[in-house]
Enzyme design. Structure first.
Site, short mmCIF file in Angstrom:
data_model
loop_
_atom_site.label_atom_id
_atom_site.label_comp_id
_atom_site.label_asym_id
_atom_site.label_seq_id
_atom_site.Cartn_x
_atom_site.Cartn_y
_atom_site.Cartn_z
NE ARG A 150 -2.13 5.72 7.30
CZ ARG A 150 -1.18 6.42 6.71
NH1 ARG A 150 -1.11 7.75 6.87
NH2 ARG A 150 -0.28 5.85 5.95
CB CYS B 142 -2.41 10.22 28.91
SG CYS B 142 -2.90 11.49 30.06
CD GLU B 143 0.33 6.41 25.39
OE1 GLU B 143 1.58 6.35 25.22
OE2 GLU B 143 -0.31 5.63 26.12
CB SER C 113 -0.90 -0.03 1.25
OG SER C 113 -1.82 1.03 1.25
CE1 TYR D 222 0.88 0.61 9.46
CE2 TYR D 222 -0.74 2.28 8.90
CZ TYR D 222 -0.41 0.96 9.14
OH TYR D 222 -1.38 0.00 9.04
CE1 TYR E 86 -6.56 0.86 5.20
CE2 TYR E 86 -5.51 2.53 3.85
CZ TYR E 86 -6.04 1.25 3.99
OH TYR E 86 -6.05 0.40 2.93
CD GLU F 291 -7.62 -5.84 -4.45
OE1 GLU F 291 -6.89 -5.60 -3.46
OE2 GLU F 291 -8.01 -6.99 -4.74
N PRO F 292 -7.33 0.15 -6.14
CG PRO F 292 -8.35 1.70 -7.52
CD PRO F 292 -8.56 0.37 -6.91
N GLY F 293 -7.06 1.14 -3.55
CA GLY F 293 -6.79 1.40 -2.13
C GLY F 293 -7.15 2.82 -1.73
#
Length: 461
Positions: free
Chosen positions: A358, A389-390, A238, A362, A419, A318-320
């Protein structure tokens, strides 16, 4: 286009040093490839989309909110349909799925990929023709396969020998002959993040080509003669910009098709080359238009079929994220602005990793702009962060924003159609944002905002 032309800064800041801080930046500029096509700035410098201002959208629907430019989505469907007139184009349900989007892609002539029972339920609830649905997944349950068979799903992409056995048994019980494709792991290393590269050998999807499992799967299906083997499926990953991986993938999967023909006298009529075409999240990304992709992919398939002495199969793609990703931006409100020792300014918004995981998952890059006004203030190096809290709760790693960015400003992050809502969570018990579709001066909620009552309704004590 260079990053500073849009006010975008990406990558490791330390490696660039203070030169970036001296680079002239227009913090009001909008780079067209990053934004839905109807987005512009009005006379006051505020963003508009589909002839509606974002300040009005924020007042009516609150923030954060995902804003879908419906005409942009339809236009992207039509562009792929025009570029691939003879191919089946599968919209990726996992990128973002709701009934309104299913209806849109059906009206525009696209097919639909689902990969869970829940996604199939949404598709069927929106009256997607079942023959235009493809069912993916590496661990489809008996219940999911049963529902797919009973609904008449057009094709099932089988992913394991266990699944072949399950599906064969169910098909015998129902005296049906479902159409299937074999997902082939072709051993191609796509130039993308390791978690979204799906054709290398050491991962969970598909039948290995190199190890012979894919060929054995084809023999098993043909010999048992219960499932209708229509073709082979390959998906290399992807967010892909380089078509060279598709050339290698096509060569390998068509060589497998030739082996099946030579061993069993069967020439499979279909081929799905996947897709996962990349989109522009920042000015460093340069996606190809659909017509260019079509020319390259069809040339690849034609030449490889000629070399293998195969008839050109019916092609699916499947262009995604390429269809839904650029059609949406997320609208936030700034709550806190904090300068950290002159290194950078942290701009905190009222969402974060619960509506866009994301960046944390990622290391994805995004762009941002102040959306409620223009500014003549000089640029500052900013990091847009969320309210969770991160310390890893980062929305946009590095961006130039105006020095007068302040609480109450609206901030827009483009490229969030794929996504983001589909991977959203209730971390810290934060309700998920709505999806608001805008078209021709009208706005409608297609996925409503969650409430605290929704959260408590699941908590049975």
């Amino acid at each position: 286009m260079r990053a500073h032309e849009a006010g975008a800064l990406h990558g490791d800041i330390g490696s660039r040093g203070p030169a970036w801080l001296r680079t002239p930046v227009d913090v009001n500029a909008l780079v067209p490839q990053l934004w839905p096509r109807s987005v512009a700035r009005d006379a006051d410098g505020a963003l508009t989309v589909g002839d509606l201002g974002v300040r009005e959208l924020a007042e009516r629907f609150d923030t954060p909110a995902y804003v879908l430019d419906e005409e942009d989505l339809r236009a992207r469907c039509r562009e792929f349909r025009a570029a691939f007139p003879d191919e089946d184009i599968y919209y990726a349900g996992k990128a973002f799925l709701c009934r309104a989007v299913v209806r849109i892609i059906a009206e525009e002539g696209l097919y639909l990929d689902v990969c869970s029972g829940g996604e199939l339920a949404v598709a069927l609830a929106a009256d997607m023709p079942p023959e235009r649905i493809g069912f993916h997944g590496n661990n489809k349950s008996v219940a999911e396969l049963t529902r797919a068979l009973d609904a008449g799903v057009g094709r099932i992409i089988v992913d394991s020998f266990d699944e072949i056995d399950r599906l064969t048994a169910l098909a015998r019980q129902r005296s049906v002959r479902p159409r299937v494709l074999i997902r082939v792991t072709v051993g191609v290393e796509a130039h993308t993040h390791e978690f979204i590269a799906t054709a290398h050998e050491d991962q969970k999807f598909g039948f290995s080509l190199a190890g012979g499992a894919a060929l054995q799967a084809a023999f098993k299906i043909l010999d048992e003669d219960v499932l209708e083997l229509r073709g082979l499926h390959s998906h290399i990953g992807s967010q892909i910009f380089d078509t060279s991986g598709f050339e290698v993938s096509a060569r390998r999967v068509l060589d497998l098709q030739a082996q099946i023909r030579d061993a069993r006298g069967v020439e499979l009529p279909e081929l799905d080359l996947g897709g996962g075409f990349g989109i522009a999240y920042t000015t460093q990304d340069d996606p190809s238009p659909p017509h260019d992709l079509s020319k390259r992919l069809n040339k690849i398939v034609s030449s490889e079929c000629a070399a293998a002495q195969l008839a050109v199969p019916h092609l699916s793609i499947e262009p995604g994220r390429a269809i839904i990703g650029p059609a949406v931006f997320t609208l936030y409100e700034v709550g806190t602005v904090k300068d950290v020792d002159g290194i950078r300014t942290y701009v905190s918004v009222d969402g974060g990793m619960s509506d866009n995981i994301r960046t944390a998952l990622y290391d994805a890059s995004y762009s941002a702009t102040v959306a409620s006004r223009s500014s003549s203030a000089p640029p500052i190096l900013a990091r847009v962060v969320g309210k969770h809290c991160e310390s890893g709760d980062i929305v946009v790693k590095d961006e130039f924003l105006p020095a007068d960015v302040r609480p109450g400003d609206l901030l827009a992050v483009p490229g969030t159609g794929a996504y983001c809502r589909s991977m959203a969570s209730n971390y810290n018990h934060v309700p998920r944002p709505p999806v608001v579709a805008v078209r021709d001066g009208q706005a409608r909620v297609i996925v409503r905002r969650e409430t605290e009552d929704d959260l408590l309704a699941l908590d049975v004590g």
